[in-house]
Design an enzyme around this catalytic site. Sequence first.
Site, PDB file in Angstrom:
ATOM      1  N   HIS A 121       0.828  -1.205   0.000  1.00 34.35           N
ATOM      2  CA  HIS A 121       0.000   0.000   0.000  1.00 34.35           C
ATOM      3  C   HIS A 121       0.863   1.255   0.000  1.00 34.35           C
ATOM      4  O   HIS A 121       2.074   1.205   0.248  1.00 34.35           O
ATOM      5  CB  HIS A 121      -0.924   0.031   1.223  1.00 34.35           C
ATOM      6  CG  HIS A 121      -0.191   0.193   2.527  1.00 34.35           C
ATOM      7  ND1 HIS A 121       0.565  -0.807   3.089  1.00 34.35           N
ATOM      8  CD2 HIS A 121      -0.085   1.258   3.365  1.00 34.35           C
ATOM      9  CE1 HIS A 121       1.096  -0.384   4.217  1.00 34.35           C
ATOM     10  NE2 HIS A 121       0.726   0.881   4.411  1.00 34.35           N
ATOM     11  N   ASP A 123       0.576   4.963   2.011  1.00 33.78           N
ATOM     12  CA  ASP A 123      -0.168   5.421   3.183  1.00 33.78           C
ATOM     13  C   ASP A 123      -1.291   6.399   2.824  1.00 33.78           C
ATOM     14  O   ASP A 123      -1.063   7.390   2.115  1.00 33.78           O
ATOM     15  CB  ASP A 123       0.789   6.084   4.193  1.00 33.78           C
ATOM     16  CG  ASP A 123       1.692   5.048   4.846  1.00 33.78           C
ATOM     17  OD1 ASP A 123       1.251   3.905   5.037  1.00 33.78           O
ATOM     18  OD2 ASP A 123       2.858   5.392   5.132  1.00 33.78           O
ATOM     19  N   HIS A 270       4.830   0.120   0.239  1.00 28.55           N
ATOM     20  CA  HIS A 270       5.523  -0.706   1.217  1.00 28.55           C
ATOM     21  C   HIS A 270       4.598  -1.780   1.758  1.00 28.55           C
ATOM     22  O   HIS A 270       3.363  -1.717   1.609  1.00 28.55           O
ATOM     23  CB  HIS A 270       6.092   0.155   2.353  1.00 28.55           C
ATOM     24  CG  HIS A 270       5.067   0.927   3.109  1.00 28.55           C
ATOM     25  ND1 HIS A 270       4.442   2.037   2.598  1.00 28.55           N
ATOM     26  CD2 HIS A 270       4.536   0.742   4.343  1.00 28.55           C
ATOM     27  CE1 HIS A 270       3.593   2.506   3.488  1.00 28.55           C
ATOM     28  NE2 HIS A 270       3.624   1.742   4.553  1.00 28.55           N
TER      29      HIS A 270
HETATM   30  C1  SIN Z   1       2.942   1.093   7.972  1.00 24.55           C
HETATM   31  O1  SIN Z   1       2.342   0.780   6.970  1.00 24.55           O
HETATM   32  O2  SIN Z   1       3.063   2.250   8.346  1.00 24.55           O
HETATM   33  C2  SIN Z   1       3.600   0.028   8.830  1.00 24.55           C
HETATM   34  C3  SIN Z   1       4.927  -0.332   8.278  1.00 24.55           C
HETATM   35  C4  SIN Z   1       5.699  -1.225   9.215  1.00 24.55           C
HETATM   36  O3  SIN Z   1       5.250  -1.461  10.336  1.00 24.55           O
HETATM   37  O4  SIN Z   1       6.782  -1.649   8.838  1.00 24.55           O
END
Ligand code: SIN
Length: 294
Positions: A121, A123, A270
């Site tokens: 995704h 953010d 990410h």
């Molecule tokens: C997130 O999507 O902000 C979490 C990423 C993570 O915990 O590595």
Amino acid sequence: MQQNQMLGNRGPRYRHVQGEEAPYETITVDKLTPIIGAEIGGVDLARLTNRQFDEIHRALAENSVIFFRDQTLGQDEHLDFGRRFGPLHLHPAAPHEPGKPELMIIHADRDSPRANGEGWHTDVSCDVEPPMGSILYIKTCPPKGGDTLFASMYAAYEALSDRMKAYLDGLTAHHSGEHVYRGTYANHGVKDKDSYPRADHPIVRTHPVTGRKGLYVNRGFTTRINGLPRDESDAILRYLYEHMESPLWQCRFRWRANSIAFWDNRCVQHRAMWDYWPHVRSGNRVTVAGDKPV
Ligand code: SIN
């Protein structure tokens, strides 16, 4: 700096031409891969000079996600570091530290029904002005696992065929927070709102700093491509998601306690790995506000 085409069957699927980068003077920059990710050294984020700040900003633009080790930031210093990049973003749903609405809690343990960010995704892409970047500070790590994967949406775009680029040109997609956030944080005692953000964004966005184009749809929030029949929209999105998730333009960050990852949501997706149950992984995220994608 980069170019790609599928030139017959020879050579890699994506050709990244490594340019000469001017040396850094106040920080060290150690690339994880030629395409995405760099570890920054020689800096204490609680005592940052203006020159170091400028070079960190540049390293983010050149590497899309940057990492810092062995930092000792208090909650206010974490917030202050984020504010140097712009106003902070308020998450529409996630829990935050008491009295600090801009300091999101990232926590998973034995009793968690889920961990944050388990699927690919960007953010809060459901916001009309989605976040520019996210600064995640992990203080407690599991003994093994809990890595975060990052993928370059510049490379994913550049590796598309010219025909696919032409097809996507001018198309927009709908992003929604409803299915992502409703009920998700009940275990943290968060009550649902009446509604969650929704927005339409171009499928290909131009980065306001680098001028490079990147794909801007994601499995988490994007629900459909506007103006196409549902089956066509589903098929194109499925193709784009599989394409974006190629390991060719990914890096993977192995956390240690007191590390920080700072990713640019305008050109990176990410995914967090929840492979460490029943252990604890815990920290805070500060999110920098962004602009309407164009
Ligand atoms: C997130 O999507 O902000 C979490 C990423 C993570 O915990 O590595």
